[in-house]
Enzyme design. Structure first.
Site, short mmCIF file in Angstrom:
data_model
loop_
_atom_site.label_atom_id
_atom_site.label_comp_id
_atom_site.label_asym_id
_atom_site.label_seq_id
_atom_site.Cartn_x
_atom_site.Cartn_y
_atom_site.Cartn_z
N ASP A 143 -18.50 47.42 -17.16
CA ASP A 143 -18.03 48.48 -18.04
C ASP A 143 -17.79 47.84 -19.42
OD1 ASP A 143 -17.14 50.82 -19.19
OD2 ASP A 143 -15.73 51.32 -17.59
C1 BGC Z 1 -16.11 54.00 -19.79
C2 BGC Z 1 -17.48 54.16 -19.17
C3 BGC Z 1 -18.48 54.47 -20.25
C4 BGC Z 1 -18.46 53.34 -21.28
C5 BGC Z 1 -19.45 53.52 -22.41
C6 BGC Z 1 -16.10 53.03 -20.96
O1 BGC Z 1 -14.92 53.15 -21.66
O2 BGC Z 1 -15.22 53.56 -18.80
O3 BGC Z 1 -17.45 55.18 -18.22
O4 BGC Z 1 -19.75 54.64 -19.70
O5 BGC Z 1 -17.16 53.29 -21.85
O6 BGC Z 1 -19.06 54.52 -23.26
#
Ligand code: BGC
Length: 700
Positions: free
Chosen positions: A242
């Protein structure tokens, strides 16, 4: 111009060898030609939402975009689909497949390759800020919905990413609150949707979670990535972190392929010495590069061969999902639908009436192309002879714990004169969203408001916006309750269709709603004060030792309805329940045998009849019950379901195939699934608390 471009693209692809079916040999040849630096560059994200590609060898970048409720773009507006918890509440695999296809069509319009969705973490506590972008509490329902969604996305030539692996079931202080989950609960509850995404939907990518699992960051967990994903489940795709959730180069050896959004740790400076130190590490790097190249080249084949669906059908899909996912929880004296002869006077009130609460907040929130509020939608679709008034609320008070002011109460004098009062309450995307949790209770202002309206008019309908359950101290006082989740940009229209009876509600809860928070299985362990164990920002200095907060999943496998059954308690609204404007009857069951073995499955057939006077859909649910469990087991576990549409008065047969592995539990002694021979019951009903058919089977 378009066709010229297409020819050019095809020419480029074939000259690069992308048109050839043998992606593998192409990948091996690229590996031989890449420098170590190019390989390491490929395992770190690039410019926020891309892989870097290998420009010298014409390997393109892969471009990512967020989901799961539509395309999240900084500038452009897109169709905002209902929250995925609403999609799960449809219990309609075909519709969720279409939703996947529709969203992928949006992805194609901006030439992106990878959708960062769906999220399949299970609903454990109502407070979790991301519940709205997950799919409920049950591993089987979530698996089925996730598989349908992923298949829909990938069918359009877009790669899906299942996230957040694993146990992101609360979102407060998420970088440092470790989910402490036992092995059995992981395998029976939290893993299955990921496993199904891998084995049944061939998902292309997996994103690890922010929260650590059992004290280890998931991006650095060899157990999760190598032992479970790759070894046990055979995952061949890309595992990415993530955003900013790699904390050391340990992620390299643990099996992570791609550090997003940029290589803070998996960069040339840190990884090259590791790789040069041993042939095994070089092999690890090659394996990661091999997976990223395969994912890139496979996608180049699919990308241009699939057409997206048009905008009108995308909006229609968003509306259908909302119409089927909105759940009618209570409908006393058949208060809904609002219809019939004569003039109707309706009063609309509540903080969420005039502004469209189409989504929860965070990475998943789409800039909606055409949001229409509940109030505007009710006005737009009302029959001519309806009069709809709006009672404005004091600004800013509605989301606070302040009670109603005397000034406002004095405005309620007209409430008794209306035929129906509709109160739109709930949270906003600031209160419920990524990165924090929200309260179980609605703001006190709203609870007081509902109480005051219900006291003055018994025909009060409450429509809730939330990603899950809320406390309903007014439950016995109001006439009807509708759970609308965050229903997407078409949600207002969908809801108006339900309120006016143009659409018969068929959503069923993918969660259990408890009467009191204390009734929830996790109430003894979920504690937002863990966050205060150490008030220092722990990861501001990467790589330094730190303390972790711990969230102990003491309830093990007994979450949601499994818990309520286990402690013999009644929830406020049960998993799988949801009302309709018509009545259905389940009956005439027949089974071709009553023995299930490796070789034999039971074919069970029953009839569903629509006994009412309007068409509608019913979801038949089949649970299994172990009559003499050798280990403590949930009283029932959902194993099959089917949604059927029936005209008024019509009947249909539903067939279920019951297989041996549906009786399995995770045996911690053997670290594997096991089926005990013995007697079981098949429980069939229209809700987890309304089992109307019980059939014995013997499992051998
Ligand atoms: C989130 C993800 C997301 C990523 C990109 C993170 O803060 O947990 O679900 O895909 O950001 O935006």
């Amino acid at each position: 111009m378009r066709s010229y471009l297409l020819v050019l693209i095809c020419f480029m692809l074939s000259s690069l060898g992308f048109a050839q079916t043998d992606v593998n040999s192409k990948v091996e040849s690229l590996l031989l030609r890449m420098t170590i630096e190019e390989k390491i560059d490929l395992i770190g994200g690039y410019k926020g939402f891309n892989t870097r590609g290998v420009p010298r060898l014409n390997v393109p970048t892969m471009r990512f975009t967020d989901g799961p409720m539509g395309v999240k773009d900084k500038k452009k507006k897109f169709t905002a689909y209902p929250a995925t918890i609403c999609a799960a509440a449809t219990w309609n695999r075909d519709l969720v497949f279409q939703m996947g296809q529709s969203i992928a069509s949006d992805v194609k319009t901006i030439d992106k390759d990878v959708l960062l969705a769906p999220g399949v973490n299970l609903y454990r506590v109502p407070q979790c800020g991301r519940n709205f972008e997950y799919m409920g509490e049950d591993p089987y329902l979530t698996s089925q919905m996730a598989v349908a969604y992923i298949r829909g996305v990938q069918d359009m030539g877009v790669v899906a990413t299942v996230k957040h692996f694993v146990a992101n079931n609360q979102d407060y202080d998420r970088h440092r609150v470790s989910s402490e989950v036992d092995e059995r609960a992981l395998h029976e509850i939290y893993f299955p949707p990921f496993k199904a995404a891998v084995q049944e939907a061939a998902v292309g990518a997996i994103m690890t979670s922010y929260n650590p699992l059992n004290g280890v960051h998931t991006s650095e967990s060899h157990y999760l990535i190598e032992d479970v994903l790759r070894e046990k489940w055979g995952f061949k795709g890309v595992v990415m972190s993530d955003w900013v959730s790699v904390y050391s180069t340990d992620a390299f050896k643990a099996g992570l392929d791609l550090e997003m959004p940029r290589p803070q740790y998996l960069n040339v400076e840190s990884v090259k010495p590791i790789v040069l130190s041993s042939p095994d590490s070089m092999k690890l790097l090659d394996d990661k590069v091999r997976r990223i190249l395969t994912f890139t080249l496979n996608h180049q084949k699919d990308k241009y061969s699939k057409q997206g669906v048009d905008l009108a059908s995308r909006e229609e899909c968003a509306k259908s999902v909302a119409e089927e996912g909105i759940v009618l929880l209570k409908n006393k004296r058949s208060l809904l639908p609002i219809e019939g002869v004569g003039m109707k006077r309706i009063l609309v009130v509540g903080p969420n009436a005039k502004q469209s609460m189409y989504s929860g907040g965070g990475a998943a929130k789409v800039k909606a192309a055409k949001p229409l509020s509940f109030y505007d939608s009710m006005v737009a679709s009302a029959p001519n002879n309806y009069e709809i008034d709006l009672l404005e609320l004091p600004k800013n008070d509605a989301y606070t714990n302040d009670g109603l002011s005397d000034d406002f109460v004095s405005k309620l004098y007209a409430v008794p004169g209306y035929d129906v009062v509709v109160a739109f309450v709930g949270f906003t995307s600031n209160i419920e969203g990524e990165g924090h949790d929200r309260p179980f209770g609605l703001p006190m202002f709203q609870n007081d408001l509902i109480g005051a309206l219900a006291q003055r008019n018994r025909n009060t309908v409450v429509v809730i916006n939330a990603g899950g359950g809320v406390a309903m101290p007014w439950v016995d006082k109001v006439g009807a309750i509708v759970h609308s989740w965050y229903p997407g940009q078409e949600g207002g229209r969908a809801l108006a269709n339900i309120l006016y009876g143009k659409v018969n509600p068929s959503g069923k809860l993918p969660i259990t709603i408890e009467k009191r928070w204390e009734d929830n299985a996790a109430s003894a362990s979920y504690d937002i004060n863990h966050a205060k164990l150490d008030s220092k920002p722990l990861y501001s200095i990467h790589g330094k030792p730190h303390k972790m907060g711990k969230e102990f999943y003491k309830e093990g496998v007994f979450t949601g309805y499994r818990h309520f059954d286990h402690v013999k308690k009644k929830p406020l609204f049960a998993f799988g329940s949801g009302l309709s404007y018509t009545k259905f009857k389940l009956g005439s069951v027949s089974m071709d045998r009553n023995i299930v073995s490796d070789m034999e499955t039971v074919k069970l057939t029953l009839t569903v009849k629509n006994c009412g006077d309007r068409s509608g859909s019913e979801t038949v649910q089949l649970y299994v019950h172990d009559m003499k469990p050798k280990v403590v087991r949930p009283m029932k576990e959902l194993k099959l379901f089917q949604k059927v549409f029936l005209e008024a008065g019509a009947s249909k047969e539903v067939t279920f195939h019951v297989k041996r592995d549906m009786f399995a539990f995770y045996d911690v002694e053997r670290h594997d699934w096991a089926v005990h021979a013995g007697k079981y019951q098949l429980l069939i009903g229209d809700a987890s608390d309304n089992i109307v058919i019980r059939k014995k089977v013997e499992v051998r």
